[in-house]
Design an enzyme around this catalytic site. Structure first.
Site, PDB file in Angstrom:
ATOM      1  N   SER A   1      25.545  32.542  45.880  1.00 12.56           N
ATOM      2  CA  SER A   1      24.580  33.501  45.322  1.00 12.56           C
ATOM      3  C   SER A   1      23.615  34.019  46.385  1.00 12.56           C
ATOM      4  O   SER A   1      23.386  35.220  46.477  1.00 12.56           O
ATOM      5  CB  SER A   1      23.834  32.904  44.125  1.00 12.56           C
TER       6      SER A   1
ATOM      7  N   ASP B   1      18.166  28.472  50.552  1.00 15.44           N
ATOM      8  CA  ASP B   1      19.457  29.147  50.675  1.00 15.44           C
ATOM      9  C   ASP B   1      19.311  30.568  51.219  1.00 15.44           C
ATOM     10  O   ASP B   1      20.068  31.000  52.093  1.00 15.44           O
ATOM     11  CB  ASP B   1      20.170  29.179  49.315  1.00 15.44           C
TER      12      ASP B   1
ATOM     13  N   TYR C   1      18.947  21.960  36.644  1.00 15.14           N
ATOM     14  CA  TYR C   1      18.211  22.249  37.888  1.00 15.14           C
ATOM     15  C   TYR C   1      16.749  22.588  37.569  1.00 15.14           C
ATOM     16  O   TYR C   1      15.821  22.010  38.148  1.00 15.14           O
ATOM     17  CB  TYR C   1      18.883  23.415  38.627  1.00 15.14           C
TER      18      TYR C   1
HETATM   19  C1  GAF Z   1      20.081  24.955  45.216  1.00 15.09           C
HETATM   20  C2  GAF Z   1      18.830  25.816  45.297  1.00 15.09           C
HETATM   21  F1  GAF Z   1      19.160  27.151  45.289  1.00 15.09           F
HETATM   22  C3  GAF Z   1      18.010  25.500  46.537  1.00 15.09           C
HETATM   23  O1  GAF Z   1      16.807  26.217  46.509  1.00 15.09           O
HETATM   24  C4  GAF Z   1      17.736  23.996  46.634  1.00 15.09           C
HETATM   25  O2  GAF Z   1      16.729  23.593  45.741  1.00 15.09           O
HETATM   26  C5  GAF Z   1      19.018  23.188  46.433  1.00 15.09           C
HETATM   27  O3  GAF Z   1      19.709  23.568  45.269  1.00 15.09           O
HETATM   28  C6  GAF Z   1      18.747  21.710  46.356  1.00 15.09           C
HETATM   29  O4  GAF Z   1      18.245  21.255  47.563  1.00 15.09           O
HETATM   30  O5  GAF Z   1      20.958  25.271  46.259  1.00 15.09           O
END
Ligand code: GAF
Length: 376
Positions: A135, A189, A238
């Site tokens: 993404s 990311d 999440y």
């Molecule tokens: C996903 C999220 F997009 C990141 O921001 C981060 O929190 C990750 O999970 C966990 O470290 O990739």
């Protein structure tokens, strides 16, 4: 040019030709990588530290301006074409792949960019749901492409931009994901998709956004292993973890008035006041506080060339994610267990948001079969 670069060049050429076939003119092509995270998981949205690296898998966005006010997006991955009126964009997400593009369009508009009609062709090879950040790679590639299109639509003499501001673009793409797609992700990311460099890992302070590129020793490789269990951070777990961390800060800040985020809480603080927290929240905090310390220790170990120490920290990170943060799954645990026993492996752990996806292993070069398709 080595074989891997030649293959990348050829596929960009093919994408350019495909654009001509679809839209009748030549595009400009932008590319952003997927990532692995070596250590520092679920720390970014707690203002902490992370250590991701760009990988050789990527998304490409080819772009050319149109004379009307339409945004036409063709996805090679979905073999699908969708059209939007730039003056009447959807108000909310639809769950369709185009949400990632529309989110970026909206945030660019909000940041003051004037977008003109645009033809976009998107194509990528980062597997979806594998925790390799497909993404962020689509958001950042599309962000670059749309800025290019905005430049075409604007009187060039009024532009003071020579190159897009990468930090601004990363933040804007994160905002697209937070506010339009609906995942309350941190900045890791999008930041590494914007700044990642071949052969380096990125040590990022997610509060100040200061970063350093640390070289990986030439005699090690990063091996990604995909459990093929699909994960999505847009699903509830999440966001729930993030909310639990926020609860932790809220409670602890009664005793630690300067604590704005878990970044500001030390292991001693947690020891002293942890009994005030519900057990689940205390364990979530325990992971994040320990993980921040592990990232800094891992950076020091990498700079000293102490890969044994680095590997040990990776394993500790995995255990903490499995037991305290509870974002692993049996398939990830099994892969870590098997890799731990393999010769030449310094360390291994789950990488990314969890609940499926990939593990990452730091491996002595001689023990990895050459595969340039996804490596650094
Ligand atoms: C996903 C999220 F997009 C990141 O921001 C981060 O929190 C990750 O999970 C966990 O470290 O990739």
């Amino acid at each position: 040019m080595d074989n891997a670069n030649l293959a990348v060049e050829n596929s960009a050429h093919a994408l350019g030709q495909r654009f001509v076939q679809l839209f009748g003119e030549s595009p400009r092509i932008y590319q952003a990588p997927g990532r692995v995270n070596l250590i520092g998981e679920h720390t970014d949205y707690n203002d902490g530290f992370v250590m991701p690296a760009a990988i050789g898998l990527y998304t490409r966005a080819s772009v050319a301006a149109r004379l009307d006010r339409k945004l036409v997006i063709h996805s090679e991955n979905y073999s699908e074409r969708v059209e939007f009126d730039l003056d009447h964009l959807p108000a909310t997400r639809s769950g369709h792949w185009s949400d990632y593009v529309i989110g970026v369009v909206k945030m660019l508009g909000r940041s003051g960019e004037t977008l003109g009609g645009t033809n976009l062709l998107v194509d990528g090879n980062v597997p979806q749901g594998a925790g390799l950040s497909s993404s962020a790679s689509i958001e950042v590639a599309v962000g670059y492409a749309l800025l290019d299109s905005a430049d075409q639509a604007t009187d060039r003499t009024k532009l003071d931009r020579t190159e897009p501001d990468r930090t601004k673009l990363a933040l804007l793409c994160q905002q697209a994901e937070n506010e339009f797609v609906g995942a309350r992700c941190g900045i890791m990311d999008q930041f590494v998709a914007s700044y990642g460099e071949r052969g380096k890992v990125l040590l990022l302070d997610c509060r100040s956004l200061e970063y350093r590129q640390l070289p990986l020793p030439g005699d090690v490789a990063l091996a990604m292993c995909n459990t093929m269990v699909k994960h999505s951070i847009a699903k509830g777990e999440y966001n729930r973890r993030r909310a639990e961390c926020e609860t932790g800060v809220r409670v602890l800040s009664k005793y630690l008035p300067n604590a704005q985020a878990l970044r500001d809480v030390t292991p001693d603080d947690l020891e002293a006041y942890g009994h005030e927290l519900p057990d689940i929240v205390r364990r979530r905090c325990h992971h994040v506080i320990g993980e921040n310390a592990r990232v800094l220790k891992a950076a020091a170990a990498l700079e000293l060339g102490d890969l044994q120490a680095f590997g040990k920290l990776m394993l500790e990170s995995h255990r903490s994610l499995r037991d305290d943060f509870e974002v692993s799954c049996p398939e990830l645990d099994l892969m870590v267990e098997l890799a731990e026993q393999a010769e030449g492996v310094y360390g291994t752990r789950m990488t990314g948001g969890g609940f499926g996806g990939c593990t990452i292993a730091l491996v002595q070069n001689g023990y990895v079969e050459a595969d340039s398709s996804g490596g650094l």
